[in-house]
Scaffold this motif. Structure first.
Motif, mmCIF file in Angstrom:
data_model
loop_
_atom_site.group_PDB
_atom_site.id
_atom_site.type_symbol
_atom_site.label_atom_id
_atom_site.label_comp_id
_atom_site.label_asym_id
_atom_site.label_seq_id
_atom_site.Cartn_x
_atom_site.Cartn_y
_atom_site.Cartn_z
ATOM 1 N N LEU A 195 0.831 -1.200 0.000
ATOM 2 C CA LEU A 195 0.000 0.000 0.000
ATOM 3 C C LEU A 195 0.866 1.251 0.000
ATOM 4 O O LEU A 195 0.557 2.235 -0.695
ATOM 5 N N LEU A 216 -4.645 -3.344 6.813
ATOM 6 C CA LEU A 216 -5.094 -2.253 5.951
ATOM 7 C C LEU A 216 -5.009 -0.864 6.566
ATOM 8 O O LEU A 216 -4.791 0.115 5.850
ATOM 9 N N ALA A 220 -3.634 1.901 4.033
ATOM 10 C CA ALA A 220 -4.696 2.446 3.190
ATOM 11 C C ALA A 220 -4.822 3.953 3.385
ATOM 12 O O ALA A 220 -5.050 4.693 2.418
ATOM 13 N N THR A 230 -9.120 3.984 -2.607
ATOM 14 C CA THR A 230 -9.163 2.659 -1.998
ATOM 15 C C THR A 230 -10.604 2.203 -1.903
ATOM 16 O O THR A 230 -11.524 3.018 -1.821
ATOM 17 N N ALA A 245 -6.289 -0.662 -3.910
ATOM 18 C CA ALA A 245 -5.782 0.715 -3.894
ATOM 19 C C ALA A 245 -5.145 0.969 -5.244
ATOM 20 O O ALA A 245 -4.366 0.147 -5.739
#
Length: 266
Positions: A195, A216, A220, A230, A245
């Motif tokens: 991410l 996450l 995120a 996202t 994402a």
């Protein structure tokens, strides 16, 4: 960063992640062994996962005793302040077990269920990623920004695979059908780092089925604050069913493809 609470939460997350990252980097025993397993015999927890989570929760509780916790290795309490810390003390445990460098400490602070601070510390990269809601995303002093959106067949994607064999077989089938539609796929082994790589422009997108909140929460937020979108299945937030994402121009087309391929089911 106009909310006076957010700098305090960010400083605490940064220090907790720094301490845990140093413990994991410098304290890894040569004979590191599996302490227990989770979803399958190959989904492992080491003694260092447990030690890092204890360090983080102890540090945060000392400074903010009314806050709640949700941690991968069992830390769970609701708290009374409206703040909950979502902690993955060692994201990329199998990499860590094998001596591979792609692992990280991930810490997010949620207020009333919304992530407001996120920190991902990747000691072997020498990088710490951070974001505050509405304040942008950074690695050190460098402000992060997603890449300009490519067309789908020029996109470099990251993904991951479960440790449950039946789910992994389906994920491999999905990946096999995605690969001809994109530039290529990378499998790093740490959702938090993947991410952050979207946030830093090192990947155009990342998707995975089967993630947990601690996988996450911080990454995120960092991706979104760097300009990524996202989500999960169409109209839904990122969840264990599907997390995605991507740069804004790529997100809808990739989401549609993953829905078409059934990336959200086993």
């Amino acid at each position: 960063m106009t909310d006076p609470l957010l700098p305090e939460l960010l400083d605490l997350a940064l220090e907790a992640a720094r301490r845990a990252g140093a413990l994991l980097r410098d304290g890894r025993p040569d004979d590191l062994a599996v302490a227990m397993t989770k979803t399958s015999p190959i989904d492992v927890v080491t003694e260092m996962d447990i030690a890092a989570e204890k360090l983080i929760t102890g540090f945060l509780a000392e400074h903010r005793p009314q806050d709640g916790f949700l941690g991968e290795e069992g830390a769970s309490s609701p708290g009374t302040s409206g703040i909950r810390w979502v902690i993955d003390p060692l994201d990329g445990t199998v990499n860590y077990l094998y001596g591979l460098p792609t692992w990280a400490v991930s810490i997010a602070a949620e207020r009333d269920g919304e992530a407001v601070v996120g920190v991902v510390d990747a000691p072997m990269r020498g990088e710490t990623y951070r974001a505050v809601l509405g304040g942008g995303a950074f690695a050190g002093d460098r402000r992060l920004a997603v890449r300009l959106s490519p067309i789908l067949d020029h996109a470099l994607l990251g993904t991951g695979f479960a440790y449950v064999q039946s789910r992994r077989a389906h994920q491999a089938d999905v990946a096999q059908r995605v690969i001809p539609r994109v530039r290529d796929i990378r499998r790093g082994g740490s959702a938090a780092i993947d991410l952050c790589d979207v946030a830093a422009g090192r990947l155009d997108a990342y998707y995975e089925r089967g993630l947990n909140p601690w996988d996450l929460a911080a990454g995120a937020l960092i991706a979104r604050e760097a300009g990524a979108l996202t989500g999960g299945r169409p109209g839904e937030p990122a969840s264990g069913e599907l997390a995605l994402a991507a740069s804004p121009g790529l997100f809808p087309e990739l989401q549609e493809l993953l829905e078409e391929l059934g990336a959200w089911h086993d």
